[in-house]
Design a protein around this motif. Structure first.
Motif, mmCIF file in Angstrom:
data_model
loop_
_atom_site.group_PDB
_atom_site.id
_atom_site.type_symbol
_atom_site.label_atom_id
_atom_site.label_comp_id
_atom_site.label_asym_id
_atom_site.label_seq_id
_atom_site.Cartn_x
_atom_site.Cartn_y
_atom_site.Cartn_z
ATOM 1 N N GLU A 122 0.868 -0.937 0.153
ATOM 2 C CA GLU A 122 -0.069 -0.065 -0.040
ATOM 3 C C GLU A 122 0.804 1.177 -0.038
ATOM 4 O O GLU A 122 0.469 2.282 -0.564
ATOM 5 C CB GLU A 122 -0.886 0.002 1.124
ATOM 6 C CG GLU A 122 -2.110 -1.020 0.976
ATOM 7 C CD GLU A 122 -2.939 -0.682 -0.336
ATOM 8 O OE1 GLU A 122 -3.326 0.548 -0.420
ATOM 9 O OE2 GLU A 122 -3.408 -1.845 -0.859
ATOM 10 N N GLU A 123 1.957 1.338 0.830
ATOM 11 C CA GLU A 123 2.864 2.428 0.863
ATOM 12 C C GLU A 123 3.644 2.767 -0.488
ATOM 13 O O GLU A 123 3.592 3.777 -0.941
ATOM 14 C CB GLU A 123 3.948 2.278 1.866
ATOM 15 C CG GLU A 123 4.680 3.572 2.215
ATOM 16 C CD GLU A 123 3.937 4.722 2.795
ATOM 17 O OE1 GLU A 123 4.240 5.686 2.425
ATOM 18 O OE2 GLU A 123 2.803 4.169 3.539
ATOM 19 N N ASP A 124 4.009 1.488 -1.152
ATOM 20 C CA ASP A 124 4.373 1.603 -2.611
ATOM 21 C C ASP A 124 3.414 2.390 -3.357
ATOM 22 O O ASP A 124 3.970 3.171 -4.301
ATOM 23 C CB ASP A 124 4.892 0.287 -3.176
ATOM 24 C CG ASP A 124 5.982 -0.366 -2.486
ATOM 25 O OD1 ASP A 124 6.827 0.273 -1.809
ATOM 26 O OD2 ASP A 124 6.004 -1.707 -2.323
ATOM 27 N N LEU A 125 2.309 1.984 -3.297
ATOM 28 C CA LEU A 125 1.099 2.269 -4.374
ATOM 29 C C LEU A 125 1.007 3.793 -4.133
ATOM 30 O O LEU A 125 0.758 4.630 -5.086
ATOM 31 C CB LEU A 125 -0.181 1.662 -4.253
ATOM 32 C CG LEU A 125 -0.045 -0.056 -4.503
ATOM 33 C CD1 LEU A 125 -1.338 -0.603 -4.279
ATOM 34 C CD2 LEU A 125 0.607 -0.244 -5.962
ATOM 35 N N LYS A 126 0.866 4.222 -2.813
ATOM 36 C CA LYS A 126 0.794 5.523 -2.639
ATOM 37 C C LYS A 126 1.648 6.565 -3.139
ATOM 38 O O LYS A 126 1.450 7.590 -3.612
ATOM 39 C CB LYS A 126 0.764 5.989 -1.177
ATOM 40 C CG LYS A 126 -0.378 5.336 -0.448
ATOM 41 C CD LYS A 126 -0.495 5.632 0.865
ATOM 42 C CE LYS A 126 -1.959 5.077 1.820
ATOM 43 N NZ LYS A 126 -2.003 5.403 3.423
ATOM 44 N N GLN A 127 3.014 6.073 -2.869
ATOM 45 C CA GLN A 127 4.380 6.968 -3.569
ATOM 46 C C GLN A 127 4.146 7.005 -4.982
ATOM 47 O O GLN A 127 4.389 7.897 -5.625
ATOM 48 C CB GLN A 127 5.454 6.093 -3.266
ATOM 49 C CG GLN A 127 6.755 6.872 -3.371
ATOM 50 C CD GLN A 127 8.127 6.417 -3.011
ATOM 51 O OE1 GLN A 127 8.158 5.080 -2.592
ATOM 52 N NE2 GLN A 127 9.170 6.873 -3.203
ATOM 53 N N LEU A 128 3.706 5.703 -5.732
ATOM 54 C CA LEU A 128 3.915 5.648 -7.221
ATOM 55 C C LEU A 128 2.736 6.468 -7.603
ATOM 56 O O LEU A 128 3.055 7.127 -8.828
ATOM 57 C CB LEU A 128 3.514 4.283 -7.734
ATOM 58 C CG LEU A 128 3.517 3.811 -9.187
ATOM 59 C CD1 LEU A 128 5.059 4.216 -9.531
ATOM 60 C CD2 LEU A 128 3.182 2.414 -9.437
ATOM 61 N N LYS A 129 1.535 6.562 -7.044
ATOM 62 C CA LYS A 129 0.594 7.444 -7.473
ATOM 63 C C LYS A 129 0.898 8.822 -7.490
ATOM 64 O O LYS A 129 0.866 9.828 -8.507
ATOM 65 C CB LYS A 129 -0.630 7.243 -7.006
ATOM 66 C CG LYS A 129 -1.942 8.088 -7.377
ATOM 67 C CD LYS A 129 -3.250 7.626 -6.568
ATOM 68 C CE LYS A 129 -4.474 8.493 -7.252
ATOM 69 N NZ LYS A 129 -4.154 10.001 -7.420
ATOM 70 N N ARG A 130 1.549 9.219 -6.351
ATOM 71 C CA ARG A 130 2.048 10.530 -6.081
ATOM 72 C C ARG A 130 3.011 11.146 -6.939
ATOM 73 O O ARG A 130 2.998 12.075 -7.863
ATOM 74 C CB ARG A 130 2.822 10.754 -4.667
ATOM 75 C CG ARG A 130 3.215 12.101 -4.432
ATOM 76 C CD ARG A 130 4.088 12.058 -3.131
ATOM 77 N NE ARG A 130 4.907 11.217 -2.880
ATOM 78 C CZ ARG A 130 6.064 11.470 -3.252
ATOM 79 N NH1 ARG A 130 6.755 12.478 -4.043
ATOM 80 N NH2 ARG A 130 7.274 10.375 -3.018
ATOM 81 N N LEU A 131 4.045 10.198 -7.439
ATOM 82 C CA LEU A 131 5.059 10.489 -8.458
ATOM 83 C C LEU A 131 4.436 10.910 -9.810
ATOM 84 O O LEU A 131 4.731 11.449 -10.559
ATOM 85 C CB LEU A 131 5.897 9.546 -8.393
ATOM 86 C CG LEU A 131 6.986 9.489 -7.269
ATOM 87 C CD1 LEU A 131 7.856 8.127 -7.087
ATOM 88 C CD2 LEU A 131 7.859 10.698 -7.270
ATOM 89 N N CYS A 132 3.499 9.948 -10.253
ATOM 90 C CA CYS A 132 2.731 9.995 -11.402
ATOM 91 C C CYS A 132 2.161 11.212 -11.693
ATOM 92 O O CYS A 132 2.216 12.072 -12.574
ATOM 93 C CB CYS A 132 1.636 8.949 -11.631
ATOM 94 S SG CYS A 132 1.015 8.762 -13.253
ATOM 95 N N ASP A 133 1.291 11.759 -10.438
ATOM 96 C CA ASP A 133 0.681 13.104 -10.431
ATOM 97 C C ASP A 133 1.569 14.206 -10.485
ATOM 98 O O ASP A 133 1.398 15.013 -11.175
ATOM 99 C CB ASP A 133 -0.064 13.129 -8.900
ATOM 100 C CG ASP A 133 -1.232 12.165 -9.030
ATOM 101 O OD1 ASP A 133 -1.640 11.622 -10.062
ATOM 102 O OD2 ASP A 133 -1.817 11.989 -7.889
ATOM 103 N N GLU A 134 2.729 13.944 -9.779
ATOM 104 C CA GLU A 134 3.635 15.046 -9.824
ATOM 105 C C GLU A 134 4.378 15.315 -11.154
ATOM 106 O O GLU A 134 4.537 16.395 -11.762
ATOM 107 C CB GLU A 134 4.585 14.964 -8.614
ATOM 108 C CG GLU A 134 4.156 15.182 -7.251
ATOM 109 C CD GLU A 134 5.135 14.736 -6.285
ATOM 110 O OE1 GLU A 134 6.276 14.382 -6.391
ATOM 111 O OE2 GLU A 134 4.681 14.909 -5.055
ATOM 112 N N THR A 135 4.777 14.166 -11.873
ATOM 113 C CA THR A 135 5.203 14.318 -13.116
ATOM 114 C C THR A 135 4.386 14.796 -14.159
ATOM 115 O O THR A 135 4.700 15.552 -14.888
ATOM 116 C CB THR A 135 5.579 12.736 -13.616
ATOM 117 O OG1 THR A 135 6.646 12.231 -12.565
ATOM 118 C CG2 THR A 135 6.363 12.875 -15.033
ATOM 119 N N GLU A 136 2.761 14.364 -13.962
ATOM 120 C CA GLU A 136 2.015 14.816 -15.025
ATOM 121 C C GLU A 136 1.873 16.319 -14.635
ATOM 122 O O GLU A 136 1.773 17.420 -15.854
ATOM 123 C CB GLU A 136 0.761 14.227 -14.574
ATOM 124 C CG GLU A 136 -0.492 14.675 -15.603
ATOM 125 C CD GLU A 136 -1.663 14.004 -15.504
ATOM 126 O OE1 GLU A 136 -2.751 14.267 -15.088
ATOM 127 O OE2 GLU A 136 -1.534 12.291 -15.315
#
Length: 243
Positions: A122-136
């Protein structure tokens, strides 16, 4: 715009070299563009011309700058040594290098994404989504998205929970940086769509979907690179970037 404070004139050339590298990346000064002359840099950083020459010489040795006699000093790469630990940015034919890196990425990253979908917590998924949002967001604002894009792909690799894969992260990072330096924002929509598809598949615990989304992401990028190379060889877009 790059912000800086004048530094103590007694600081070593190494410290001014780091400031100059920051200036190049944050201004930003694009690959192929000329940096200010040594008089302007000396005034900008509050040091003597000899210190500026030392700093420039250091960045030339690292493949960041190139001094062209009678013309000036130009940026030929924006990869710092930390971002390019393998030293691949020093290879001259950047298109050949980018295509070879795509070969390696296609061998590795689809399977890495598949494993990430199986093993991310779950922690990985939160970080991955955050990085995707920030890159976008950086992409949409036409800001320098490359470091965040590298973080995004690094996170996917770490989500695989494979220690050997983590040792391959520098190869992936170098590949992302090389491609981005050549093409910049030319694949904005495709990148955003495929990034989101990769993340959604990993969140949904869908290994096949993650693998396919990564293949699509890399395929879009590779096709764009080949098209750009074809256009440049045909003389339609000017001279080839020398990174």
């Amino acid at each position: 715009m790059y912000q800086f404070e004048k530094v103590d004139k007694k600081l070593l050339g190494q410290q001014i070299e780091e400031e100059l590298m920051n200036y190049i990346q944050e201004e930003p000064i694009e690959v192929g563009q000329k940096i200010p002359n040594e008089f302007e840099l000396a005034e900008m950083f509050g040091v003597g011309r000899s210190t500026i020459r030392e700093a420039v010489k250091g960045l030339v040795s690292k493949g960041i700058l190139e001094v062209r006699r009678g013309s000036g000093t130009y940026v030929v790469s924006i990869c710092s040594p930390e971002e390019d630990p393998l030293g691949l940015s020093k290879l001259q034919d950047k298109y050949k290098l980018a295509l070879e890196l795509f070969d390696v990425r296609l061998m590795l990253e689809p399977e890495i994404a598949s494993r990430a979908a199986e093993r991310a917590d779950e922690e990985d998924l939160k970080q991955l989504k955050r990085l995707c949002d920030e890159t976008e967001q950086l992409y949409l604002e036409n800001k320098n998205h490359i470091p965040k894009d590298i973080e995004f792909h690094t996170c996917i690799a770490r989500c695989s929970k494979n220690r050997v894969v983590e040792t391959l992260i520098p190869i992936i990072n170098s590949a992302v940086m090389t491609f981005a330096n050549l093409t910049r924002h030319t694949l904005k929509n495709e990148t955003l769509e495929t990034h989101r598809a990769i993340v959604n598949s990993i969140i949904d615990k869908d290994p096949v979907g993650a693998k396919c989304a990564m293949v699509m992401h890399l395929t879009y990028n590779r096709q764009r690179l080949l098209q750009q190379l074809k256009e440049e060889r045909a003389g339609k877009t000017g001279s080839r970037p020398e990174l």
